[in-house]
Write an enzyme that holds these catalytic residues in place. Structure first.
Site, short mmCIF file in Angstrom:
data_model
loop_
_atom_site.label_atom_id
_atom_site.label_comp_id
_atom_site.label_asym_id
_atom_site.label_seq_id
_atom_site.Cartn_x
_atom_site.Cartn_y
_atom_site.Cartn_z
N CYS A 172 0.83 -1.21 0.00
CA CYS A 172 0.00 0.00 0.00
C CYS A 172 0.86 1.26 0.00
CB CYS A 172 -0.95 -0.01 1.19
SG CYS A 172 -0.13 -0.24 2.79
N HIS B 88 -1.44 1.14 7.59
CA HIS B 88 -1.90 1.11 6.20
C HIS B 88 -1.79 2.52 5.61
CE1 HIS B 88 -4.16 -0.01 2.66
NE2 HIS B 88 -5.02 0.95 2.90
#
Length: 1146
Positions: free
Chosen positions: A50, A305
């Site tokens: 990510c 994330h």
């Protein structure tokens, strides 16, 4: 820097079919989904990328960077087709970046893949699964690009766009002499701690001076003495694009651990850098910068994330919002009179408008309708308007039904007025924000911002950026562009602008291929295959149906699931010209005893998809009464059971022998257990079943006489269960004494036996080497060579191997520094000393293991060296019925079969085929490689499931020393790309234990949420979904995490707009995971854990306390001080460095 706490979609597997010896049906892979309404493409997460996706999207939405990269043609960069040629200099990284940017611009897919790009980085699957710091990646990627572009016209691409300079000055207060030093930068790193915002941080860095005075004087070279001086820094040269990295992560020297700074830190949408620059005589516009990208980190300093907020400078996307004020225009509370309730169109639209995303499963839409108006769709509207899905499909101008028919949403810009004439204010549900602004470079034009979160792209408002000023989810990198940078008018909303012709052609061809695949997939997705079993070609024997002729008994029919049951019946009539009389269609299922008929299909006007018929469904075609003159019992109550019955054998003279014989018998599941005596022609006797003891051993337990009147199902017997039957006239009770105990012990000894596999006449054949659990393999080999009198061969020409169960050469011991206990070598084992080296490069030596889960069928013969399944002579020992461990793998054994030397170019099917010819494999009855499931072995248990048998082994990215275990299957398996293979275990009420694990295939394409999993589990166990609870087992922690309550969690800060996938945090569901199932009808205990879990957690706790005390003692000894009362910071795993491999182009 980070752990693997990432959120993204995985693709997992399988299809639940019965193996009937037919060809395996290949499931068509669905093409990538098209772009959503934003018309922008995301990037798929490879597991932990990510951070890479967020940075790549920022570079992609920097038009000047993208177009500068596009300007480099094949004559400078080379061609990807030539990358494998030895003499060709192909600059793979910029070529793959070009290709990725072209895909993001032009290919009609929801998300692009970075697999080719990360391959060009030289990353392995481990690096793709490990998350890193995006600030670190920004510097490393720019360095790799600069190296890749040496000698091309783009050699200065990075410095031209991102390079700036800072000047540090020290001014002597006595002679005014200025000493300065210039520094280059590609990004500015600014403090966050104790700073209110970006402008405050820049002021501290580039405006305020540091004064050297009193006891901290400066030595001036001109004055040649210590003087008072002032130190300052200024921005000398500003780049077109300014990258700012925020120091969110700091170190706490008191707690000795890192932490994330989550305090409020503001930053402006537009900033004037003039106060921080050395030269200030230029116009103010020269110093103005606009924010266009914010990379956001969600989580802590050890995991999290990334996603990114991006400004669409070229207006490439479709920026739409649902207007919140339009929601109350149609409210269910306003619908009062009967005429309005009679209009299903108005009711359904009102329900959808109350959904956050206007997207809802069709089944849930029906439930909400029932809840709101008090009557179901079938009772209220079906007679007039037909089935719900058909009604939604007929009103396609209002409702958007997904291709699989599972979800529905309102179309954008759908008029709110109902077609029935029901009058309301004529407003619109969606408001499209104007993409046409008064001027291309007018500051008053509306800014288009998007939140790009891996594959998902959503529009956001400019004010939403303020939410990322503070908290665990906050801004981490800021990207500004000069306000004076002009974009040409022809670039506006034109994704083909300045894309090279060869990439345009490639992307156009990709779009044509995608359209073709989607059309084929749409046409085939509505067809399914039915297996028609013709009643006249079957006969009823031994409690089940069996075919008379294999060729004529079963017909395969491809049929459209949207057609009705009456259409199917008519089609079968046309196929079977010989049929006379009534035709009844019933759902059937193959069981170990044979074919069994379940419910009859009724309702000729119902569509087949509404009857819940699955692909590859078995349909029995008959008259509904009898087959071949025999009455056919139907339904699940009388399901035939195939049981293994053990009893004393009889000699030819009719006398009883002293050994057991095993035979298979079929009984209806609703028959009494006592009927087994009638089947064996025994007037009376005693029946025994297997039960488990707390120590894990098993013994036979007699069934009480009153329980013999219970049915087999009530007694808990299933297919494959064993019954021991003893005649009551048999007075010798030694039968159970001799054969009731199934597990034997092994005496401990303190030596390893090494056998010379290639002895000559003058050499010893075998020798005993004294050893302990910590003795390393190298010492064993050297001592063995000396004692076997092989002194001249002390080199690498000899190596040790384990001896497998049939006393042949097995697994090589490659890690000579490993201890015997690490290799699970026990005292008394025999090792083979073999001459020769390990396989050459390009070949793999793959250790193959046999893996049979707890509770698997007894048809696969077990190895005698299996610790958990030691068979008695002539009798197969039934597996345990009560699993104290929650992990399905914990009750299984891995049996070593041997090594396979195989090329990396070979396929997985070829690996299975070679494993099947190993000598140790001959004991197993496996028809073909299709009946084997392959796993990698991790921590002595199955790890990653390997699928797609025609894929080359190198494409699985198997590391050196990877071991493979093969699991036998009862039927061929074709695992789909979005199906997950789970091991489910039903909790046994009152005993804190679980039943045998069963494989469950969960298709995440139909929904990857907690609700979808619970519905699938409920269907699998034929229980109401509201009467079950499920939990995932984490064996390394001995913990269960309930799934049922997670989708109910709503944070105080903001409500979740859509249910998260269980393949993301915190569950990370993957193949092979254990799912515990609790039947609330019989078990209301909230606890999922077992006694083994309690013991395991207590051991971990004691181990942790021991480590903590030893670390504290070591710290006290090293510091010489007293022990600290504060707990030390939690230990974290070592950080892994990030690197990108680049060839030399100088």
């Amino acid at each position: 820097m980070f752990g693997d706490l990432f959120e993204e979609d995985y693709s997992s597997v399988s299809n639940n079919q019965y193996g009937k010896g037919k060809k395996l049906k290949t499931k068509v892979l669905e093409p990538p989904a098209p772009r959503e309404f934003t018309n922008l493409s995301g990037i798929r997460n490879q597991g932990g990328t990510c951070y890479l996706n967020s940075l790549l999207q920022t570079l992609h939405f920097t038009p000047e960077f993208r177009e500068a990269l596009f300007s480099l043609g094949p004559e400078e960069l080379g061609s990807l087709e030539e990358k494998d040629k030895p003499d060709a200099k192909v600059r793979i990284i910029p070529l793959q970046l070009q290709r990725l940017f072209a895909q993001l611009l032009l290919v009609d897919q929801e998300a692009a893949s970075t697999a080719d790009l990360t391959d060009s980085f030289g990353w392995t699957s481990n690096e793709e699964m490990r998350q890193h710091d995006v600030q670190e990646l920004n510097r490393i990627l720019f360095s790799a690009l600069e190296t890749s572009l040496v000698g091309t016209s783009g050699h200065d691409l990075i410095s031209r766009l991102y390079h700036g300079t800072i000047v540090n000055q020290v001014v002597c207060k006595e002679c005014q002499n200025v000493s300065e030093k210039q520094e280059d930068f590609l990004d500015l790193t600014v403090a966050v701690k104790n700073v209110s915002g970006l402008e405050d941080a820049l002021w501290n860095m580039y405006v305020e001076e540091e004064v050297f005075d009193y006891d901290n004087l400066y030595h001036c070279g001109t004055c040649d003495r210590l003087v008072t001086a002032a130190k300052s820094a200024k921005l000398r040269k500003l780049p077109p694009f300014l990258t700012i990295s925020l120091l969110r992560f700091n170190f706490d020297f008191v707690k000795c651990e890192r932490y994330k700074e989550t305090s409020c830190y503001t930053f402006p949408l537009q900033i004037n850098l003039k106060p921080y620059c050395e030269q200030t005589e230029l116009d103010d516009l020269e110093y103005m910068y606009d924010l266009f990208s914010v990379i956001i980190h969600k989580g802590g300093c050890y995991g999290g994330h990334y996603h990114v907020y991006i400004k669409d400078v070229d207006h490439l996307g479709n920026w739409q919002f649902q207007e919140e004020k339009s929601k109350p225009d149609v409210n269910l509370k306003d619908i009062k009179n009967e005429d309005e309730i009679d209009d299903p169109l108005m009711i359904l639209k009102a329900i959808l408008l109350q959904e956050e995303s206007n997207l809802i499963p069709v089944d849930q839409l029906g439930q909400k309708l029932l809840k709101k108006i008090g009557i179901s769709w079938n009772k209220k509207y079906r007679k007039q308007h037909g089935p719900l899905r058909k009604f939604l499909k007929l009103h396609s101008q209002i409702f958007l039904l997904s291709s699989d028919g599972n979800t529905v949403s309102l179309l954008k810009n759908c008029p709110l007025q109902a077609e029935s004439g029901f009058q309301r204010n004529d407003q619109q549900i969606f408001k499209t924000l104007p993409s046409e602004s008064p001027g291309w470079n007018d500051r008053s034009s509306c800014s288009h911002w998007f939140d790009i979160n891996d594959s998902r792209v959503q529009p956001i408002r400019e004010k939403d950026i303020e939410q990322q000023f503070e908290g665990k989810e906050s801004a981490y990198m800021l990207f500004y562009r000069k306000s004076q940078l002009q974009r040409p008018p022809e670039a506006r909303a034109n994704p083909r602008y300045r894309v090279p012709c060869h990439l345009l052609n490639e992307m156009d061809a990709a779009n044509i291929e995608l359209q073709t695949k989607r059309a084929e997939c749409d046409s085939t997705s509505n067809n399914f295959e039915l297996h028609l079993h013709m009643g006249p070609h079957y006969h009823f024997f031994n409690g089940a149906l069996h075919p008379v002729s294999q060729t004529e008994s079963v017909w395969d029919l491809i049929f459209d699931k949207r057609k009705t049951l009456g259409d199917l019946r008519q089609s079968i009539f046309q196929l079977l010209e010989f049929w006379e009389g009534d035709m009844v269609l019933s759902v059937a299922k193959f069981l170990p005893a044979g074919l069994h008929v379940y419910q009859t299909l009724d309702g000729d006007d119902l569509a087949l998809c509404e009857l819940d018929l699955a692909d590859e469904e078995d349909i029995f075609v008959w008259n509904g009464v009898e087959v071949g003159g025999a009455h056919i019992p139907t339904g699940s109550d009388c399901e035939p059971l195939l049981l293994n019955v053990l009893h004393l054998a009889r000699s030819s003279e009719g006398e009883k022998c002293q050994h057991l014989t095993e035979s298979a018998h079929v009984f209806p599941s609703n028959a009494e257990v006592g009927s087994v005596f009638t089947a064996l022609a025994i007037p009376a006797g005693v029946a025994f079943v297997v039960s488990a003891e707390p120590a894990g051993e098993e013994h036979w337990t007699a069934i009480p006489e009153e329980d013999l009147r219970k049915t087999f199902r009530e007694q808990g017997l299933r297919n494959g269960s064993s019954l021991l039957v003893q005649d009551s006239s048999h007075d010798d009770n030694s039968l159970l004494t001799k054969q009731g105990k199934w597990i034997t012990g092994v005496n401990e000894i303190n030596w390893i036996q090494v056998k010379n596999a290639c002895p000559s006449g003058s050499e010893e054949e075998q020798v005993r080497i004294p050893a302990t659990a910590n003795t390393v393999v190298f010492d064993i080999r050297i001592k063995a060579i000396k004692e076997l009198k092989l002194m001249k061969e002390l080199g690498d020409m000899w190596h040790l191997r384990k001896m497998d169960w049939c006393y042949e050469a097995g697994e090589p011991l490659c890690e000579e520094g490993a201890a015997l206990k690490e290799l699970t070598i026990r005292s008394g084992d025999t090792l083979l000393l073999i001459e020769g080296k390990l396989p050459p490069p390009g070949f793999l030596k793959v250790p193959i293991w046999w893996y049979q889960p707890r509770g698997a069928s007894g048809q696969w013969k077990s190895h005698p060296d299996q610790a958990s399944c030691t068979p008695s002579p002539g009798v197969w020992r039934p597996p345990s019925t009560q699993g104290a461990p929650g992990d399905a793998h914990a009750g299984a054994s891995l049996c070593y079969l041997g090594d396979v030397d195989i090329s990396e170019e070979a396929t997985l099917v070829e690996l299975k085929s070679q494993a099947m010819v190993l000598p140790a494999f001959s004991e197993f009855l496996v028809p073909s490689p299709a009946f084997l499931r392959a796993w990698t072995v991790e921590s002595r248990r199955p790890g990653r499931l390997l699928r797609t048998g025609q894929q080359q082994l190198r494409e699985y990215k198997l590391g050196k020393g990877t071991e493979i275990c093969l699991e036998p299957l009862q039927k061929e398996e074709n695992l789909g790309p979005q199906e997950v293979l789970l091991r489910t275990q039903m909790r046994l009420p009152g005993v804190r234990a679980y039943g045998l694990p069963q494989d469950l295939v969960w298709d995440t394409a139909r929904g990857g949420t907690a609700g979808a999993l619970r519905q699938r589990v409920a269907d699998f166990y034929s229980l109401p979904v509201e009467k079950i609870e499920v939990a995932k087992y984490f064996p390394e922690k001995f913990e269960w995490l309930p799934v049922s309550s997670w989708n109910q969690q709503i944070t105080k800060r903001k409500k979740k707009k859509k249910q998260e996938s269980l393949q993301g945090a915190p569950y990370y569901l993957k193949d092979g995971d254990t799912i515990g199932v609790k039947n609330l009808l019989v078990d209301e205990d909230e606890d999922f854990s077992t006694v083994r879990d309690d013991v395991g957690r207590e051991k971990q706790k004691q181990l942790s306390l021991g480590k903590k005390e030893s670390q504290e003692a070591l710290r006290v000894r090293s510091s010489g001080g007293l022990p600290s009362t504060e707990a030390p910071g939690r230990p974290q795993r070592p950080e892994a460095s990030l690197s990108i491999h680049v060839g030399s182009f100088r």
